[in-house]
Design a protein around this motif. Sequence first.
Motif, PDB file in Angstrom:
ATOM      1  N   GLN A  78       0.824  -1.207   0.000  1.00 32.14           N
ATOM      2  CA  GLN A  78       0.000   0.000   0.000  1.00 32.14           C
ATOM      3  C   GLN A  78       0.864   1.265   0.000  1.00 32.14           C
ATOM      4  OE1 GLN A  78      -3.042  -0.003   3.042  1.00 32.14           O
ATOM      5  NE2 GLN A  78      -3.609  -2.118   2.587  1.00 32.14           N
ATOM      6  N   GLU A  81       2.162   1.770  -3.521  1.00 31.49           N
ATOM      7  CA  GLU A  81       1.059   2.222  -4.383  1.00 31.49           C
ATOM      8  C   GLU A  81       0.758   3.707  -4.135  1.00 31.49           C
ATOM      9  OE1 GLU A  81      -3.521   1.287  -3.990  1.00 31.49           O
ATOM     10  OE2 GLU A  81      -2.499  -0.397  -4.973  1.00 31.49           O
ATOM     11  N   THR A  82       0.751   4.104  -2.878  1.00 31.31           N
ATOM     12  CA  THR A  82       0.499   5.502  -2.528  1.00 31.31           C
ATOM     13  C   THR A  82       1.620   6.398  -3.048  1.00 31.31           C
ATOM     14  OG1 THR A  82      -0.770   4.847  -0.583  1.00 31.31           O
ATOM     15  CG2 THR A  82       0.115   7.092  -0.595  1.00 31.31           C
ATOM     16  N   THR A  85       1.330   7.481  -6.613  1.00 35.94           N
ATOM     17  CA  THR A  85       0.185   8.331  -6.942  1.00 35.94           C
ATOM     18  C   THR A  85       0.582   9.792  -6.826  1.00 35.94           C
ATOM     19  OG1 THR A  85      -1.289   6.634  -6.033  1.00 35.94           O
ATOM     20  CG2 THR A  85      -2.217   8.834  -6.333  1.00 35.94           C
ATOM     21  N   LEU A  91       0.735  15.457   0.820  1.00 37.07           N
ATOM     22  CA  LEU A  91       0.089  14.246   1.337  1.00 37.07           C
ATOM     23  C   LEU A  91       0.234  14.102   2.844  1.00 37.07           C
ATOM     24  CD1 LEU A  91      -1.550  11.752   0.766  1.00 37.07           C
ATOM     25  CD2 LEU A  91       0.573  10.556   0.172  1.00 37.07           C
ATOM     26  N   LYS A 123      -6.173  14.492  -5.704  1.00 33.35           N
ATOM     27  CA  LYS A 123      -5.158  13.906  -6.578  1.00 33.35           C
ATOM     28  C   LYS A 123      -4.867  14.860  -7.727  1.00 33.35           C
ATOM     29  CE  LYS A 123      -5.706   9.316  -7.106  1.00 33.35           C
ATOM     30  NZ  LYS A 123      -6.445   8.062  -7.376  1.00 33.35           N
ATOM     31  N   ASP A 129      -9.064  10.855  -3.407  1.00 35.15           N
ATOM     32  CA  ASP A 129      -9.059   9.612  -2.639  1.00 35.15           C
ATOM     33  C   ASP A 129      -9.928   9.878  -1.427  1.00 35.15           C
ATOM     34  OD1 ASP A 129      -7.635   7.690  -3.953  1.00 35.15           O
ATOM     35  OD2 ASP A 129      -5.750   8.037  -2.890  1.00 35.15           O
TER      36      ASP A 129
END
Length: 161
Positions: A78, A81-82, A85, A91, A123, A129
């Motif tokens: 995860q 994946e983050t 992005t 963030l 995003k 998200d």
Amino acid sequence: MTFDKNPFPAGDADRHALWEMLVRRDIDAFLGQDWSMVEDDFVAESFFGMHAHFLSDADAWRLQFPTLAVYRDEWLRQAKETAATEFAEPLREALFRVTNMRDIDVDGDRAVLHKKFNGSVAKADGSVDRLKWQTLYFCTKVGGRWKIAGFVGYLPHPLGS
């Protein structure tokens, strides 16, 4: 930087330390994809985690993380994946903004923490998200230091929705 201020004063040592572990250190480690920052925060030999799959029906919850190694691999997946992005806002600040962990029940060397995510992160492509779930963490003191013994995570927030 008030967005990442611990809501528990240093005089409330247990809650202050638990918040630091499960909010600040968790966010910073996750964003850095650095498991080594949090690996000592777990009772490795007996840890397990339940995945609620964002469902209110407890019969649907599963023992998805029977060991710390299984959870670590999913956490790192995860995080990667983050990191891949593109976000339209910082963030780290956004994660602190959508995270609430003010309900912490401490009784001796045991604690139950209610960590809630409720908000959106913009995003770069114009989408968002939506973070809307919660986790119950079960912690224990080991050698005078708080550690995560297990959790029930990915619960809907609010529960019953």
